[in-house]
Each structure stands twice: as C-alpha cells, then as structure tokens.
Design an enzyme around this catalytic site. Structure first.
Site, PDB file in Angstrom:
ATOM      1  N   ASN A 177      39.807  52.335  16.895  1.00 19.21           N
ATOM      2  CA  ASN A 177      39.928  51.375  15.850  1.00 19.21           C
ATOM      3  C   ASN A 177      40.985  51.877  15.049  1.00 19.21           C
ATOM      4  OD1 ASN A 177      39.768  49.703  13.409  1.00 19.21           O
ATOM      5  ND2 ASN A 177      37.447  50.502  12.852  1.00 19.21           N
ATOM      6  N   LYS A 228      42.469  50.128  12.499  1.00 23.26           N
ATOM      7  CA  LYS A 228      42.423  49.925  11.301  1.00 23.26           C
ATOM      8  C   LYS A 228      43.891  49.137  10.816  1.00 23.26           C
ATOM      9  CE  LYS A 228      38.716  53.257  10.584  1.00 23.26           C
ATOM     10  NZ  LYS A 228      38.124  54.296   9.865  1.00 23.26           N
ATOM     11  N   HIS A 269      32.034  46.517  10.446  1.00 24.66           N
ATOM     12  CA  HIS A 269      32.494  47.834  10.141  1.00 24.66           C
ATOM     13  C   HIS A 269      32.160  47.990   8.754  1.00 24.66           C
ATOM     14  CE1 HIS A 269      35.134  51.378   9.425  1.00 24.66           C
ATOM     15  NE2 HIS A 269      35.295  51.553  10.578  1.00 24.66           N
ATOM     16  N   GLU A 281      33.962  49.423   6.408  1.00 29.72           N
ATOM     17  CA  GLU A 281      35.025  48.882   5.379  1.00 29.72           C
ATOM     18  C   GLU A 281      35.095  47.648   5.267  1.00 29.72           C
ATOM     19  OE1 GLU A 281      38.242  50.931   7.882  1.00 29.72           O
ATOM     20  OE2 GLU A 281      37.029  52.760   7.281  1.00 29.72           O
ATOM     21  N   GLU A 330      28.021  54.395  12.814  1.00 29.58           N
ATOM     22  CA  GLU A 330      28.972  55.042  12.161  1.00 29.58           C
ATOM     23  C   GLU A 330      28.578  55.369  10.671  1.00 29.58           C
ATOM     24  OE1 GLU A 330      33.238  54.004  13.604  1.00 29.58           O
ATOM     25  OE2 GLU A 330      32.562  52.561  12.421  1.00 29.58           O
ATOM     26  N   GLY A 355      36.650  59.269   8.340  1.00 31.21           N
ATOM     27  CA  GLY A 355      37.690  59.403   7.732  1.00 31.21           C
ATOM     28  C   GLY A 355      37.796  60.542   6.791  1.00 31.21           C
ATOM     29  N   SER A 387      35.113  60.557  12.388  1.00 28.63           N
ATOM     30  CA  SER A 387      35.638  61.903  12.574  1.00 28.63           C
ATOM     31  C   SER A 387      35.407  62.407  13.964  1.00 28.63           C
ATOM     32  CB  SER A 387      35.404  62.751  11.195  1.00 28.63           C
ATOM     33  OG  SER A 387      35.723  62.321   9.962  1.00 28.63           O
TER      34      SER A 387
HETATM   35  P1  13P Z   1      37.564  58.212  11.770  1.00 24.48           P
HETATM   36  O1  13P Z   1      37.661  58.506  13.147  1.00 24.48           O
HETATM   37  O2  13P Z   1      38.919  58.313  11.236  1.00 24.48           O
HETATM   38  O3  13P Z   1      36.607  58.961  10.836  1.00 24.48           O
HETATM   39  O4  13P Z   1      37.266  56.593  11.548  1.00 24.48           O
HETATM   40  C1  13P Z   1      35.984  56.096  12.333  1.00 24.48           C
HETATM   41  C2  13P Z   1      35.918  54.840  12.183  1.00 24.48           C
HETATM   42  O5  13P Z   1      35.628  54.198  11.106  1.00 24.48           O
HETATM   43  C3  13P Z   1      35.840  54.083  13.286  1.00 24.48           C
HETATM   44  O6  13P Z   1      35.751  52.402  13.387  1.00 24.48           O
END
Ligand code: 13P
Length: 250
Positions: free
Chosen positions: A9, A11, A94, A96, A166, A172, A212
C-alpha cells in the site's frame, strides 16, 4: 489451497518519476515465494504502473474507489475508470480512509458491492484501535466491521474478497502485532466466516496482516497457520524491503 499474497500500500507516496523508478527496481527483484505480488500507486500513476508492469507477475491495484458509477462527484474515481486503466483490484476500508475521510461500514458495503459488480477483486481492510484492544473489544470491533460491510454478500462473492487485518495501533508506528496476536485474530475471523457461511468458504479466503510488517518480522508472522500474507505500507516503498517481505511468505 489459499492464495499467498503480499500487497504494497503505497499510500500518498511516489510521484510519476518515482513510481516509474520503483517499478523498475521491483522488476529487478526475484519472487522466490510464489506469492501474488500487488502494488498500489496513487490514482494518477495507475495507468503508468499498468504499462510498466505489463508482462510481469506484478499486479496493480487502487487504494480506493467511488461507490458511484459516474457523474457529478468531483474528485472521485469510478470502478469502470479503474478497469479501463487495467486495474482489477481495489483496497477498500483502510483505517486511514475510515479515520480521515469518514468512511463508514455502510459506505464500504456500497463500495464493495460496486467493485464486485464490476468484476473487481477487493482487499477489504479492518482492525481495532489501541483503546479498543485495551478494553478487550478487539474481537467485537473486527466482527462488526466485517459483518456490517460484507455479510450481505452471498458465499460466491467471497471468491473476489481478500481480507486484511490491520490493527490501527500497529500501522506506521513501528509496533507490530506479535505473530501470536495476528494468528489469534485471523483464526477468529476464519471461525466467524465458518459460522456465517461454511467451513469451506472460511478455508478458502486469504487473510492478510498489515501493520509495521517488514523483512525482519514478516517470516514469523507469515509462518502462522491463518496468516496468508501481508498488506505492507512503509516497507513497500523500497524494492529490496518489499521483496524481503514477499519472499518471507513461503
Ligand atoms: P505500515 O506497514 O507502514 O505500518 O502500514 C500498514 C498499512 O497501513 C498497510 O495498508
């Protein structure tokens, strides 16, 4: 046999030149695990990514999609547009999108329906926040996110659904769920699917872990029975790191 999948992803990262450069680096890596490999550049770079990955086993997916077909929805992108650009997979739900753009379970149910109606595959994300885990509500939260957005679907629709657990507190933050925490939740999800649908369906759906995940911890997480792969944020932005994770999914 469930599909092993590692999806990156991206982002809101990588401009056009950077997208091209990262794909070029990804093409130079070797997939020794046999897992499906999916990348998700931003909307504006999807068509480029599709052409740059042509003839390779790297698939291109979108990070979001409108619930509508077409029309006066400024700033939105439809399933048909994605398909016309050669994109057949979309991430929906997601955390976010839920937290910053107010996406609710009912909106996500609409988006899932639209994607499936267009013949797309959906990577459906869900996961609890830290407070919810601390309050021991993580199983309830995950069960309701899944049931509210997906349980109106018939069994057949799940052929085109990939689940991605997740935990928000692990995204993150550098803090990963332990392999045991991931396994416990994935086992729970599979059990709820078996109760709602059938054991055969529960056994067939791929469930990815995200949060992560990186080369140093991926192998242990992926070694768990009910973890079929990962949805990778930060570590998907460098080819060597991403393929370190891909190749951990043996
Ligand atoms: P990270 O791997 O940066 O923690 O992000 C995970 C994520 O949100 C994947 O969609």
């Amino acid at each position: 046999m469930r599909q092993k999948i590692v999806a990156g992803n991206w982002k809101m990262n990588k401009n056009l030149a950077e997208t091209k450069a990262l794909i070029s680096d990804l093409k130079a890596e070797e997939n020794t695990s046999g897992a499906r490999v999916i990348i998700t550049p931003s909307f504006v770079n999807l068509a480029l990514a599709v052409s740059e990955t042509e003839g390779t086993a790297i698939e291109v997916a979108a990070q979001n999609m409108s619930q509508y077909n077409a029309g006066a929805y400024t700033g939105e992108v439809s399933a048909a547009m994605l398909k016309s650009a050669g994109v057949n997979v979309v991430i929906l739900g997601h955390s976010e999108r839920r937290a910053y753009y107010g996406e609710t379970d009912s909106l996500l149910a609409e988006k899932v329906d639209k994607a499936l109606a267009e013949g797309m595959e959906v990577i459906f994300c869900f996961g609890e926040e830290l407070e919810e885990r601390k309050a021991d509500k993580h199983y309830d939260v995950v069960a309701s996110q899944i049931s509210n957005a997906l349980y109106h679907l018939g069994e057949d629709a799940f052929k085109n659904i990939i689940l991605a657990y997740e935990p928000v507190w692990a995204i993150g933050t550098g803090e990963t769920a332990t392999a045991e925490q991931a396994q416990e939740m994935h086992f729970f999800i599979r059990k709820t699917l078996a109760d709602k649908y059938s054991a055969a369906l529960a056994e067939s759906v791929s469930i990815l872990y995200g949060g992560s995940c990186k080369p140093s911890n991926a192998e242990e997480i992926f070694s768990k029975e009910d973890v079929d792969g990962g949805l990778i944020g930060g570590a998907s932005l460098k080819a060597a790191d991403f393929f370190g994770v891909v190749n951990a999914n043996k």
